[in-house]
Design an enzyme around this catalytic site. Structure first.
Site, short mmCIF file in Angstrom:
data_model
loop_
_atom_site.label_atom_id
_atom_site.label_comp_id
_atom_site.label_asym_id
_atom_site.label_seq_id
_atom_site.Cartn_x
_atom_site.Cartn_y
_atom_site.Cartn_z
N GLY A 23 3.60 6.07 -12.37
CA GLY A 23 2.77 5.96 -13.57
C GLY A 23 2.61 4.54 -14.05
O GLY A 23 1.87 4.30 -14.98
N PHE A 25 1.05 2.15 -12.70
CA PHE A 25 -0.34 1.72 -12.47
C PHE A 25 -1.31 2.76 -13.00
O PHE A 25 -2.42 2.86 -12.52
CB PHE A 25 -0.60 1.53 -10.96
CG PHE A 25 0.28 0.52 -10.32
CD1 PHE A 25 0.14 -0.83 -10.64
CD2 PHE A 25 1.26 0.89 -9.43
CE1 PHE A 25 0.95 -1.78 -10.07
CE2 PHE A 25 2.07 -0.06 -8.84
CZ PHE A 25 1.91 -1.40 -9.16
N GLY A 26 -0.89 3.54 -13.99
CA GLY A 26 -1.76 4.65 -14.37
C GLY A 26 -1.53 5.70 -13.30
O GLY A 26 -0.45 5.76 -12.69
N LYS A 43 -6.42 5.34 -7.09
CA LYS A 43 -6.16 5.20 -8.52
C LYS A 43 -7.14 6.10 -9.26
O LYS A 43 -8.36 6.02 -9.03
CB LYS A 43 -6.33 3.75 -8.96
CG LYS A 43 -6.04 3.54 -10.44
CD LYS A 43 -5.87 2.09 -10.76
CE LYS A 43 -5.33 1.93 -12.17
NZ LYS A 43 -5.03 0.52 -12.49
N ASP A 137 -4.11 -12.14 -13.41
CA ASP A 137 -2.83 -11.97 -14.08
C ASP A 137 -1.72 -12.03 -13.03
O ASP A 137 -1.29 -11.01 -12.54
CB ASP A 137 -2.88 -10.58 -14.73
CG ASP A 137 -2.26 -10.60 -16.10
OD1 ASP A 137 -2.41 -9.62 -16.82
OD2 ASP A 137 -1.62 -11.62 -16.41
N LYS A 139 1.51 -12.56 -12.89
CA LYS A 139 2.95 -12.42 -13.14
C LYS A 139 3.57 -11.47 -12.11
O LYS A 139 2.85 -10.73 -11.44
CB LYS A 139 3.19 -11.94 -14.56
CG LYS A 139 2.44 -10.71 -14.99
CD LYS A 139 2.77 -10.42 -16.45
CE LYS A 139 2.09 -9.19 -16.95
NZ LYS A 139 0.71 -9.42 -17.40
N ASN A 142 2.41 -7.94 -11.23
CA ASN A 142 1.08 -7.69 -10.66
C ASN A 142 1.01 -8.13 -9.21
O ASN A 142 -0.09 -8.30 -8.66
CB ASN A 142 0.01 -8.43 -11.47
CG ASN A 142 -0.10 -7.87 -12.86
OD1 ASN A 142 0.22 -6.69 -13.08
ND2 ASN A 142 -0.48 -8.69 -13.80
N ASP A 155 -3.22 -6.77 -9.29
CA ASP A 155 -3.68 -6.12 -10.52
C ASP A 155 -4.91 -6.86 -11.02
O ASP A 155 -4.80 -7.99 -11.47
CB ASP A 155 -2.58 -6.17 -11.57
CG ASP A 155 -2.98 -5.33 -12.77
OD1 ASP A 155 -2.18 -5.19 -13.68
OD2 ASP A 155 -4.12 -4.82 -12.78
N THR A 172 4.13 -9.40 -22.03
CA THR A 172 4.80 -10.68 -22.19
C THR A 172 3.80 -11.82 -22.39
O THR A 172 2.75 -11.85 -21.80
CB THR A 172 5.67 -11.00 -20.95
OG1 THR A 172 6.04 -12.35 -21.04
CG2 THR A 172 4.90 -10.78 -19.65
C1 LIG Z 1 -7.42 -4.37 -6.30
O1 LIG Z 1 -6.56 -3.66 -7.18
C2 LIG Z 1 -7.12 -3.12 -8.31
C3 LIG Z 1 -8.50 -3.10 -8.61
C4 LIG Z 1 -8.97 -2.50 -9.78
C5 LIG Z 1 -8.05 -1.94 -10.66
C6 LIG Z 1 -8.49 -1.28 -11.92
O2 LIG Z 1 -7.81 -0.40 -12.39
N1 LIG Z 1 -9.65 -1.75 -12.49
C7 LIG Z 1 -10.20 -1.27 -13.66
C8 LIG Z 1 -9.78 -0.06 -14.27
C9 LIG Z 1 -10.38 0.38 -15.44
C10 LIG Z 1 -11.41 -0.36 -16.04
C11 LIG Z 1 -11.83 -1.55 -15.42
C12 LIG Z 1 -11.23 -1.99 -14.25
C13 LIG Z 1 -6.67 -1.94 -10.40
C14 LIG Z 1 -6.21 -2.53 -9.22
N2 LIG Z 1 -4.83 -2.61 -8.87
C15 LIG Z 1 -3.85 -1.83 -9.44
O3 LIG Z 1 -4.02 -0.94 -10.21
C16 LIG Z 1 -2.44 -2.15 -8.97
C17 LIG Z 1 -2.20 -1.64 -7.57
S1 LIG Z 1 -2.28 0.11 -7.56
C18 LIG Z 1 -2.25 0.45 -5.83
C19 LIG Z 1 -0.94 0.25 -5.12
C20 LIG Z 1 -0.95 -0.24 -3.82
N3 LIG Z 1 0.17 -0.43 -3.11
C21 LIG Z 1 1.37 -0.13 -3.69
N4 LIG Z 1 2.65 -0.23 -3.17
C22 LIG Z 1 3.53 0.20 -4.14
C23 LIG Z 1 2.84 0.57 -5.27
C24 LIG Z 1 1.45 0.37 -5.01
C25 LIG Z 1 0.26 0.56 -5.75
#
Ligand SMILES: COc1ccc(C(=O)Nc2ccccc2)cc1NC(=O)CCSCc1cnc2[nH]ccc2c1
Length: 273
Positions: A23, A25-26, A43, A137, A139, A142, A155, A172
């Site tokens: 959770g 990463f949502g 996601k 971001d 840090k 991410n 992230d 932070t």
């Molecule tokens: C390129 O990446 C992303 C691109 C877009 C968005 C996003 O949510 N955009 C957004 C949302 C809503 C409104 C506007 C824009 C998020 C990510 N990246 C993540 O969320 C973190 C990695 S999640 C996957 C992943 C992979 N490999 C792992 N290994 C262990 C855990 C894990 C977790």
């Protein structure tokens, strides 16, 4: 053969395996694309939440930008699809997991490991700046680790933070440069500052301006109150590099291309990244 980017996907093209990041990463799930056996992360974003946070356009813009990004140290966004209530992002799966967990486990990284990560991130940021994309971001939370242990900026989109405002509020401050803490306009040099903060935290296990109260962190950042704890495992060359990145005047910060030529990086970074 349709590649993962072009096809019109639906949920039943994928076999959902398990939740990822508990959770953090949502709603993100490990999934297998049934025909190619390609392992990906999916996601799940709720349209209602996107609407309520007014980030639909931001998501569309971000998906547009990211679907064209190709760099070994940037997590891929392969594509997206949606149904009645949700939007699904098809993301690269980084199977060595989260870098911050690795840092917690090791307390701090060796100079070779730290320099290798910093050099890879510098190359990724040079690539992003070349595409006029800034303020990633970067840090530890991410950053993810790929199959060869390579670091990946994972992230994207500050919008992910505005998603749950609470996290932005109590997120932070440690990584923010003076111009953002003082909320004046910022440019790509904010990423040089954050990379300097990250390099310090990789070597010492704590960020440079950490303090009990936000107000103290704030003051330490704007005053660039940079103190290196006495630590024999950290060379003066490393401190020299960090001191050239954590400079208040953003135009005076060491350019990322110069970082790649710094003696500490040349002597310690593994060229394969
Ligand atoms: C390129 O990446 C992303 C691109 C877009 C968005 C996003 O949510 N955009 C957004 C949302 C809503 C409104 C506007 C824009 C998020 C990510 N990246 C993540 O969320 C973190 C990695 S999640 C996957 C992943 C992979 N490999 C792992 N290994 C262990 C855990 C894990 C977790």
């Amino acid at each position: 053969k349709v590649s993962i980017e072009e096809k019109r996907w639906t949920l039943n093209d994928f076999e959902i395996r398990k939740p990822l990041g508990r959770g953090k990463f949502g709603h993100v799930y490990l999934a297998r694309e049934k025909k190619s056996n390609h392992i990906v992360a999916i996601k799940v974003l709720f349209k209602s939440q996107l609407k309520q946070s007014q980030v639909e356009h931001q998501l569309r813009r971000e998906v547009e930008i990211q679907s064209h990004l190709r760099h070994p140290n940037i997590l891929r966004l392969y594509g997206y699809f949606y149904d009645q209530t949700r939007v699904y992002l098809i993301l690269e799966y980084a199977n060595k997991g989260e870098l911050y967990k690795e840092l917690q486990k090791c307390k701090y990284f060796s100079e070779r490991r730290a320099a290798t990560y910093i050099a890879s991130l510098a190359r990724a940021l040079i690539y992003l700046h070349g595409k006029h994309v800034i303020h990633r971001d970067i840090k530890p939370e991410n950053l993810l680790l790929g199959v060869q242990g390579e670091v990946k900026i994972a992230d994207f989109g500050w919008s992910v933070h505005t998603f749950n405002r609470r996290r932005t509020m109590c997120g932070t401050l440690d990584y923010l440069p003076p111009e953002m803490v003082e909320s004046v306009e910022h440019d790509a040099s904010v990423d040089i500052w954050s990379l300097g903060v990250l390099c310090f935290e990789f070597l010492y296990g704590v960020p440079p301006f950490e303090a009990k109260e936000h107000s103290d962190t704030y003051r330490r950042i704007v005053e660039v109150d940079l103190k290196f704890p006495p630590k024999p495992t950290v060379s003066s060359s490393a401190k020299d590099l960090i001191s050239q990145m954590l400079v208040k005047e953003s135009s005076q910060r060491l350019p990322l291309i110069k970082l790649l030529e710094h003696p500490w990086i040349i002597q310690n970074a593994d060229p394969s990244g």
